[in-house]
Design a protein around this motif. Structure first.
Motif, PDB file in Angstrom:
ATOM      1  N   MET A   1      -1.768 -60.206  12.110  1.00  0.00           N
ATOM      2  CA  MET A   1      -0.390 -59.605  12.617  1.00  0.00           C
ATOM      3  C   MET A   1      -0.685 -59.595  14.229  1.00  0.00           C
ATOM      4  O   MET A   1       0.448 -59.574  14.711  1.00  0.00           O
ATOM      5  CB  MET A   1      -0.507 -58.132  12.234  1.00  0.00           C
ATOM      6  CG  MET A   1       0.817 -57.377  12.430  1.00  0.00           C
ATOM      7  SD  MET A   1       2.067 -58.173  11.350  1.00  0.00           S
ATOM      8  CE  MET A   1       3.584 -57.192  11.735  1.00  0.00           C
ATOM      9  N   ASP A   2      -1.613 -59.362  14.811  1.00  0.00           N
ATOM     10  CA  ASP A   2      -1.720 -59.539  16.184  1.00  0.00           C
ATOM     11  C   ASP A   2      -1.229 -60.620  16.789  1.00  0.00           C
ATOM     12  O   ASP A   2      -0.471 -60.744  17.929  1.00  0.00           O
ATOM     13  CB  ASP A   2      -3.193 -59.236  16.644  1.00  0.00           C
ATOM     14  CG  ASP A   2      -3.772 -57.635  16.493  1.00  0.00           C
ATOM     15  OD1 ASP A   2      -2.941 -56.935  16.378  1.00  0.00           O
ATOM     16  OD2 ASP A   2      -4.686 -57.775  16.564  1.00  0.00           O
ATOM     17  N   LYS A   3      -1.483 -61.784  16.151  1.00  0.00           N
ATOM     18  CA  LYS A   3      -0.942 -63.219  16.419  1.00  0.00           C
ATOM     19  C   LYS A   3       0.636 -63.332  16.516  1.00  0.00           C
ATOM     20  O   LYS A   3       1.108 -63.659  17.175  1.00  0.00           O
ATOM     21  CB  LYS A   3      -1.538 -64.213  15.550  1.00  0.00           C
ATOM     22  CG  LYS A   3      -1.101 -65.669  15.959  1.00  0.00           C
ATOM     23  CD  LYS A   3      -1.958 -66.500  14.937  1.00  0.00           C
ATOM     24  CE  LYS A   3      -1.334 -67.898  14.874  1.00  0.00           C
ATOM     25  NZ  LYS A   3      -1.851 -68.637  13.716  1.00  0.00           N
ATOM     26  N   ILE A   4       1.244 -62.620  15.282  1.00  0.00           N
ATOM     27  CA  ILE A   4       2.434 -62.634  15.031  1.00  0.00           C
ATOM     28  C   ILE A   4       3.340 -61.868  16.295  1.00  0.00           C
ATOM     29  O   ILE A   4       4.131 -62.247  16.838  1.00  0.00           O
ATOM     30  CB  ILE A   4       3.066 -61.980  13.804  1.00  0.00           C
ATOM     31  CG1 ILE A   4       2.554 -63.065  12.726  1.00  0.00           C
ATOM     32  CG2 ILE A   4       4.476 -61.763  13.797  1.00  0.00           C
ATOM     33  CD1 ILE A   4       3.081 -62.495  11.429  1.00  0.00           C
TER      34      ILE A   4
ATOM     35  N   LYS B   1       7.482 -56.972  25.778  1.00  0.00           N
ATOM     36  CA  LYS B   1       6.051 -56.461  25.662  1.00  0.00           C
ATOM     37  C   LYS B   1       5.395 -56.387  24.457  1.00  0.00           C
ATOM     38  O   LYS B   1       6.413 -56.322  23.337  1.00  0.00           O
ATOM     39  CB  LYS B   1       5.709 -55.046  26.389  1.00  0.00           C
ATOM     40  CG  LYS B   1       6.038 -54.847  27.924  1.00  0.00           C
ATOM     41  CD  LYS B   1       6.069 -53.663  28.317  1.00  0.00           C
ATOM     42  CE  LYS B   1       6.436 -53.278  29.652  1.00  0.00           C
ATOM     43  NZ  LYS B   1       6.860 -52.028  30.494  1.00  0.00           N
ATOM     44  N   GLN B   2       4.289 -56.716  24.437  1.00  0.00           N
ATOM     45  CA  GLN B   2       3.755 -56.642  22.726  1.00  0.00           C
ATOM     46  C   GLN B   2       3.877 -55.262  22.070  1.00  0.00           C
ATOM     47  O   GLN B   2       4.029 -55.145  20.931  1.00  0.00           O
ATOM     48  CB  GLN B   2       2.184 -56.931  22.935  1.00  0.00           C
ATOM     49  CG  GLN B   2       2.017 -58.458  23.080  1.00  0.00           C
ATOM     50  CD  GLN B   2       0.595 -58.961  22.958  1.00  0.00           C
ATOM     51  OE1 GLN B   2      -0.162 -58.497  21.965  1.00  0.00           O
ATOM     52  NE2 GLN B   2       0.144 -59.919  23.906  1.00  0.00           N
TER      53      GLN B   2
ATOM     54  N   LEU C   1       7.791 -65.805  10.499  1.00  0.00           N
ATOM     55  CA  LEU C   1       6.344 -65.925  10.928  1.00  0.00           C
ATOM     56  C   LEU C   1       5.377 -65.431   9.931  1.00  0.00           C
ATOM     57  O   LEU C   1       4.262 -66.069   9.550  1.00  0.00           O
ATOM     58  CB  LEU C   1       6.128 -65.334  12.185  1.00  0.00           C
ATOM     59  CG  LEU C   1       6.538 -65.912  13.743  1.00  0.00           C
ATOM     60  CD1 LEU C   1       6.493 -65.166  14.674  1.00  0.00           C
ATOM     61  CD2 LEU C   1       5.859 -67.447  13.849  1.00  0.00           C
ATOM     62  N   ARG C   2       6.019 -64.426   9.225  1.00  0.00           N
ATOM     63  CA  ARG C   2       5.315 -63.806   7.843  1.00  0.00           C
ATOM     64  C   ARG C   2       5.291 -64.967   6.889  1.00  0.00           C
ATOM     65  O   ARG C   2       4.437 -65.208   6.149  1.00  0.00           O
ATOM     66  CB  ARG C   2       5.812 -62.532   7.485  1.00  0.00           C
ATOM     67  CG  ARG C   2       5.503 -61.328   8.099  1.00  0.00           C
ATOM     68  CD  ARG C   2       6.092 -60.067   7.877  1.00  0.00           C
ATOM     69  NE  ARG C   2       5.519 -59.055   8.485  1.00  0.00           N
ATOM     70  CZ  ARG C   2       5.880 -57.856   8.548  1.00  0.00           C
ATOM     71  NH1 ARG C   2       7.144 -57.375   8.068  1.00  0.00           N
ATOM     72  NH2 ARG C   2       5.354 -56.874   9.074  1.00  0.00           N
ATOM     73  N   ASN C   3       6.506 -65.555   6.733  1.00  0.00           N
ATOM     74  CA  ASN C   3       6.606 -66.655   5.539  1.00  0.00           C
ATOM     75  C   ASN C   3       5.570 -67.700   5.968  1.00  0.00           C
ATOM     76  O   ASN C   3       4.794 -68.338   5.024  1.00  0.00           O
ATOM     77  CB  ASN C   3       8.017 -67.413   5.578  1.00  0.00           C
ATOM     78  CG  ASN C   3       8.921 -66.208   5.052  1.00  0.00           C
ATOM     79  OD1 ASN C   3       8.609 -65.530   4.123  1.00  0.00           O
ATOM     80  ND2 ASN C   3      10.247 -66.408   5.140  1.00  0.00           N
TER      81      ASN C   3
ATOM     82  N   ILE D   1       5.894 -63.406  19.165  1.00  0.00           N
ATOM     83  CA  ILE D   1       7.358 -62.702  19.438  1.00  0.00           C
ATOM     84  C   ILE D   1       7.519 -62.174  20.788  1.00  0.00           C
ATOM     85  O   ILE D   1       8.466 -62.413  21.291  1.00  0.00           O
ATOM     86  CB  ILE D   1       7.766 -61.945  18.095  1.00  0.00           C
ATOM     87  CG1 ILE D   1       7.735 -62.370  16.746  1.00  0.00           C
ATOM     88  CG2 ILE D   1       9.044 -60.952  18.466  1.00  0.00           C
ATOM     89  CD1 ILE D   1       7.713 -61.387  15.779  1.00  0.00           C
ATOM     90  N   ALA D   2       6.514 -61.571  21.322  1.00  0.00           N
ATOM     91  CA  ALA D   2       6.328 -61.108  22.611  1.00  0.00           C
ATOM     92  C   ALA D   2       6.879 -62.259  23.647  1.00  0.00           C
ATOM     93  O   ALA D   2       7.764 -61.954  24.611  1.00  0.00           O
ATOM     94  CB  ALA D   2       5.297 -60.345  23.049  1.00  0.00           C
TER      95      ALA D   2
END
Length: 727
Positions: A1-4, A15-16, A61-63, A8-9
């Motif tokens: 999840m951190d990667k996603i 910001k993340q 990105l989840r897909n 996106i950020a």
């Protein structure tokens, strides 16, 4: 999840923490309009557009992550998972890259290579690829001949027979060709070279035939530079069989790159491997790379077109309403006559009729007399003329007629896109069961002038027609995008819960079709709602839906004056304390004499200090102050009003150098179409929009904008007018 979150950020340049907080809100079931309006502190004030982009990327990105897990699991089950594959999958950024990695491990249908493998020729393919064997390949290949050891039954099956050394070598080379085509490293580099140096080339299927695609009859453009509108035009030309499309690639560079990676000096295997590399490229790689690049270009072009369509639709939906006027809707036509409907300032139908001032009847006098009587009887202020068939002839008739009217009447040309779709819809039948289908179009045209948003939400967003190539793009994606645009527009304006139709209510945050119908039914059975809390008595509208929808629903003459504003019930205490600190209470919001005083004191507030005092976020407080400053205000009042006309302009009246006022009707990639009051909209090309360089017309103009333009070109034969904004 951190990667996603990180991806996106970076992509959205935010910001993340903003991304992380927004994802949490989305996962909790909050709608985009609600998050954009009432959770600004949590998101750092992200706009509805950014939030929708974030939602789209999150979904993609989840897909992507899910597909990566499936691919790794499948390769692992085959016992072929390596650290290199794991690493390649981990760094893949797109679904296409993941599929390229998975390609060699996919269950294949019957191919020349799978047949050769079934014949046991894989070891021979490995010998050829190693390029070390000194024994003649023909002699080695003889060991794989199996015709003498097969049963009579198997001999009849060609897929099992290796009858000669040449047959064995060819089978081995087929395996090598497929292995090369399956290598994700080669495919990635080939795509990179194609995007960097490739060309899109188009030719006419029948060069003598006239069409809209003549500029593409002998055309080429670099893949990296071709704009989205040209990709969609070429796709349409190909679909309609006017064009043949080919991608020109740097073939020599591609073959040289693969050869350099595979060949190990000059050996007996070199000529056959070179020929196999070329075969692999032309037979296996090139067709699929062509499909992928064309698909990728189309997808990006469609996204751009959908975005343009969304921006234009939003501007049209948020067009300034004309309130407090009695309007005559004029739906132009020829043979079947012009349909007329008169509606009062509340949208109620007063009169309707059909007149025949256009060809073939040409009953100008009869039509004029009938409409002048209606103008007098119903005290008509404005005439809304649809912009479809016979529009300009009707405009000339109306311009001439209103000179004889006993009261001042102006007319406006209104987009009638989708009016016929609405007229025949189930919704229109429910609204006007006793009125003819053809008259309903005139009612819709009149109402569009009074309240564009309330009327246009009744129509499938695709039928609004303010984009380019909207029928060529992915219809599911277009529908999703436009639904989002309509939702954002409706929630930005707010909805009067006591007058709104189910179609309008269904676009309010947290309200679906069922709840919308239930609200109207509750209203019909119990009378007007007096406060927002009553919404909780509506069947299926629970606490979650209430939180999402309450701030967007207005109660104009209810118990609580705060409910004519977008202040959310969760902030009532803050709003009341704020007013009290200034020496007012909420009932003063209904007192017109006190509004200026309230506004003046609100202006003087130090938002930062007051936010701390009231224990509320600065952005939320800023929104509350805006709402209390202009209670009940419609944000569309800031939008440009339609141009009111009382005379008509013909193409023959135009002269180069003339400066006119016009309305932007459509914004596309290469410019904007402007209604200047002649039969056809004029075009302002992107190069004529500004003295500065602009990448996109939407940087300068929006649908509905009123602009000054200069006539720079008149093509009477083709009925085209070129305009410039460099006045």
């Amino acid at each position: 999840m951190d990667k996603i979150i990180k991806i996106i950020a970076e992509e959205l340049n935010i910001k993340q923490t903003q991304v992380e907080n927004t994802i949490k809100l989305i996962d909790e079931g909050n709608t985009i309009p609600f998050i954009a309006r009432y959770r600004k502190e949590v998101t750092g004030g992200l706009s509805d557009e950014t939030l929708r982009d974030l939602g789209d990327r999150l979904s993609y990105l989840r897909n992507l992550e899910q597909r990566k897990e499936e691919v790794v699991k499948s390769i692992d089950e085959q016992g072929k998972l390596t650290d290199e594959i794991l690493q390649a999958v981990a760094i893949a950024k797109t679904l296409a890259e993941v599929e390229d990695i998975y390609r060699p491990y996919k269950q294949k249908k019957k191919t020349r290579a799978t047949v050769a493998k079934a014949k046991g020729l894989e070891p021979l393919a490995n010998i050829i690829m190693e390029q070390e064997e000194k024994t003649k390949i023909e002699d080695i290949a003889k060991q794989y001949i199996n015709i003498d050891i097969l049963s009579e039954k198997d001999k009849k099956n060609k897929d099992k027979v290796v009858s000669s050394a040449e047959d064995a070598i060819q089978g081995a080379l087929d395996i090598i060709a497929e292995n090369i085509s399956d290598d994700s490293k080669y495919r990635k580099e080939i795509k990179r070279l194609c995007y960097r140096e490739g060309l899109v080339e188009t030719k006419a299927t029948k060069s003598e035939e006239k069409s809209n695609y003549e500029m593409y009859y002998e055309y080429q453009e670099a893949i990296k530079y071709i704009p989205s509108h040209r990709i969609l035009a070429i796709n349409r030309g190909e679909k309609e069989e006017f064009l043949k499309v080919k991608l020109e690639k740097p073939e020599d560079k591609i073959l040289a790159y693969i050869e350099k990676d595979i060949l190990k000096g000059e050996t007996q295997f070199t000529p056959m491997i070179k020929a196999t590399i070329e075969d692999s490229f032309k037979r296996l790689i090139e067709p699929s790379i062509d499909r992928e690049i064309r698909s990728d270009l189309t997808e990006k072009a469609e996204e751009k077109a959908i975005k343009v369509f969304g921006q234009n639709s939003k501007q049209l939906l948020l067009g300034a309403p004309i309130k407090g006027k009695t309007v005559m809707g004029f739906d132009p036509a020829y043979r079947t006559g012009c349909k007329i409907a008169v509606i009062d300032e509340t949208g109620k139908v007063l009169d309707y009729t059909t007149v025949y001032p256009t060809e073939p009847q040409n009953d100008v006098i009869g039509a004029k007399n009938e409409l002048l009587k209606l103008i007098e009887k119903d005290k008509i202020d404005m005439i809304a003329i649809g912009n479809g068939t016979a529009s300009r002839e009707s405009e000339m008739f109306v311009a001439d007629m209103i000179k004889e009217a006993s009261r001042p009447v102006h007319y406006v040309i209104v987009s009638e896109a989708g009016a016929s779709v609405y007229s025949a819809s189930k919704l229109a039948t429910e609204e006007y069961p006793d009125i003819n289908v053809s008259i309903r179009g005139a009612i819709s045209i009149a109402r569009r002038l009074q309240d564009p948003l309330a009327e246009l939400v009744k129509i499938d967003p695709k039928a609004i027609g303010v984009g380019q190539y909207q029928h060529d793009v992915n219809q599911k994606r277009l529908a999703e995008s436009l639904t989002g645009v309509v939702e954002d527009s409706v929630n930005k304006v707010g909805v009067d819960v006591n007058t709104a139709t189910p179609s309008l209510l269904s676009y309010v945050s947290g309200i679906n079709n069922t709840i919308a119908k239930n609200i109207v039914k509750y209203r019909d059975e119990n009378g007007k709602l007096k406060n927002r809390k009553q919404l909780l008595k509506v069947p299926k509208l629970g606490k979650v839906a209430f939180e999402q929808c309450a701030g967007f629903l207005r109660i104009l003459d209810g118990d609580n004056p705060l409910e004519i504003t977008a202040v959310h019930p969760e902030s009532y205490d803050v709003a009341e304390t704020l007013l009290s600190n200034l020496g007012f209470d909420k009932n003063d919001l209904k007192n017109k004499e006190k509004i200026d005083e309230i506004r003046s004191k609100l202006k003087a507030i130090n938002v930062s200090t007051m936010a701390k005092e009231l224990n509320v976020g600065e952005m939320t407080l800023g929104d509350i102050i805006d709402e209390l400053s202009k209670p009940g205000r419609d944000p569309r009042e800031d939008m440009p009003k339609p141009i009111l006309r009382n005379d008509v302009l013909k193409l023959e009246d135009l002269k180069e150098g003339m400066v006119l006022t016009g309305t932007i009707r459509n914004v596309i990639d290469f410019g904007a179409f402007v209604d200047i009051g002649v039969k056809h909209d004029g075009l302002v090309h992107i190069s004529e929009m500004s003295d500065k360089f602009i990448k996109n017309p939407s940087e300068v103009v929006s649908v509905g904008d009123i602009i000054k333009v200069k006539v720079i070109k008149i093509d009477k034969e083709r009925q085209k007018v070129g305009l410039s904004m460099k006045v």
